[in-house]
Design a protein around this motif. Structure first.
Motif, PDB file in Angstrom:
ATOM      1  N   ASP A  27       0.816  -1.213   0.000  1.00 21.39           N
ATOM      2  CA  ASP A  27       0.000   0.000   0.000  1.00 21.39           C
ATOM      3  C   ASP A  27       0.851   1.266   0.000  1.00 21.39           C
ATOM      4  O   ASP A  27       0.552   2.235  -0.701  1.00 21.39           O
ATOM      5  N   THR A  47      -6.974  -3.106  -9.101  1.00 24.41           N
ATOM      6  CA  THR A  47      -6.674  -3.345  -7.697  1.00 24.41           C
ATOM      7  C   THR A  47      -7.790  -4.193  -7.089  1.00 24.41           C
ATOM      8  O   THR A  47      -8.621  -4.753  -7.803  1.00 24.41           O
ATOM      9  N   ASN A  53      -4.266  -2.540  -0.954  1.00 25.00           N
ATOM     10  CA  ASN A  53      -3.579  -1.344  -1.444  1.00 25.00           C
ATOM     11  C   ASN A  53      -4.514  -0.350  -2.129  1.00 25.00           C
ATOM     12  O   ASN A  53      -4.061   0.515  -2.888  1.00 25.00           O
ATOM     13  N   ARG A  55      -6.017   2.156  -0.843  1.00 19.86           N
ATOM     14  CA  ARG A  55      -5.697   3.512  -0.409  1.00 19.86           C
ATOM     15  C   ARG A  55      -4.564   4.089  -1.253  1.00 19.86           C
ATOM     16  O   ARG A  55      -4.650   5.208  -1.783  1.00 19.86           O
ATOM     17  N   GLY A  56      -3.489   3.321  -1.388  1.00 26.15           N
ATOM     18  CA  GLY A  56      -2.339   3.784  -2.153  1.00 26.15           C
ATOM     19  C   GLY A  56      -2.649   3.958  -3.628  1.00 26.15           C
ATOM     20  O   GLY A  56      -2.198   4.919  -4.260  1.00 26.15           O
ATOM     21  N   SER A  98     -10.234   4.262  -1.022  1.00 25.27           N
ATOM     22  CA  SER A  98      -9.487   4.766  -2.170  1.00 25.27           C
ATOM     23  C   SER A  98      -9.554   6.281  -2.297  1.00 25.27           C
ATOM     24  O   SER A  98      -8.691   6.903  -2.943  1.00 25.27           O
TER      25      SER A  98
END
Length: 288
Positions: A27, A47, A53, A55-56, A98
């Motif tokens: 992430d 994703t 991940n 969020r990233g 996200s």
């Protein structure tokens, strides 16, 4: 350039023919990977909640310098969510995590929870409930398209017979030495796009002398040959990498595999061992 080429989903939405997979990208490293990919030319990012991940990835999309509407972002509804309420919570949770206002597509990650993957129970009722939640989010504009992943024919039929919106994609394991031709043909016959994950067999295909020799014949890398193979099957490959050099190389696909060589690649002996990745259910492993 492959970045300029698209497929058209059954609802008219265009999806770039090459996507960037993000499985196993941590992430805290995902945002930079996305920024690098977009700078190189990628406009399709894949994703999942299960990747940890979102969020990233969302941060990378928001900070990449390209307008949001120019990037196609897919995420996946966790495979364990088999009730309407769980699915609704999962959809909204992925949007919140996200930081995106919408996803271009969300797909059910698998017909069974990972602990039951490829067992006898297909969770037909649970998938209908999850699909109903996706349909509602689609109608509400939270999602521009909806689909499935790892679905076999009976799983697809369950939604085709009971849903009100047809799945737009089925994302499946498909690569040289392990290509489920019957499932691909059936899926495509229903107007559903097939996405091919692990087009380079999680790297194990690099060990094949036969495929290496064919790649040398075309003056390309083994990954380039394998990604091109998926494209010529009419599928959408999703090679995963966080390495900018590999991102560039994977997109250098300005060549065509001959019909004869395509037939040879279709007959390559099936891969039986995915190395360290063999522990994962999609490669034959079993979670407890």
């Amino acid at each position: 350039m492959i970045f300029d080429e698209t497929y058209t989903l059954s609802n008219g939405v265009k999806i770039p023919k090459l996507g960037l997979g993000t499985w196993l990208i941590e992430d805290d490293k995902a945002a930079q990977a996305i920024r690098n990919a977009v700078k190189i030319g990628y406009r399709h990012i894949d994703t999942a909640e299960g990747y940890g991940n979102e969020r990233g990835v969302g941060e990378g999309i928001r900070t990449c310098g390209v307008a949001r509407e120019e990037i196609f972002v897919t995420t996946k509804l966790e495979a364990a969510y088999k009730t309407y309420e769980e699915a609704i919570s999962g959809i909204d949770g992925s949007l919140k995590t996200s930081g995106l206002d919408y996803f271009d597509m969300m797909i059910i990650h698998a017909p069974q929870p990972w602990t039951d993957f490829h067992e006898d129970d297909h969770f037909f009722e649970g998938n209908r409930e999850a699909w109903r939640a996706l349909e509602e989010a689609y109608q509400a504009g939270k999602l521009r398209a909806i689909g499935v992943s790892n679905f076999e024919q009976v799983d697809l039929d369950n939604l085709l017979e009971h849903g009100t919106v047809k799945p737009m994609v089925n994302q499946i394991l498909a690569h040289v030495s392990n290509t489920p031709f019957e499932l691909i043909d059936y899926t495509q016959s229903k107007g559903i796009l097939v996405e091919a994950y692990s087009p380079v067999a999680h790297g194990e295909i690099l060990k094949s002398q036969e495929i290496t020799a064919m790649a040398e014949k075309y003056s390309v890398t083994v990954p380039q040959l394998c990604i091109r193979y998926c494209l010529q099957l009419g599928t959408l490959p999703l090679p995963k990498t966080a390495n900018p050099a590999h991102m560039r190389s994977n997109a250098a696909l300005n060549f065509e595999i001959s019909d004869a060589d395509m037939e040879t690649l279709k007959e390559v002996e099936r891969i039986k061992n995915y190395g360290e990745a063999s522990i994962f259910p999609v490669y034959g492993g079993k979670l407890k």
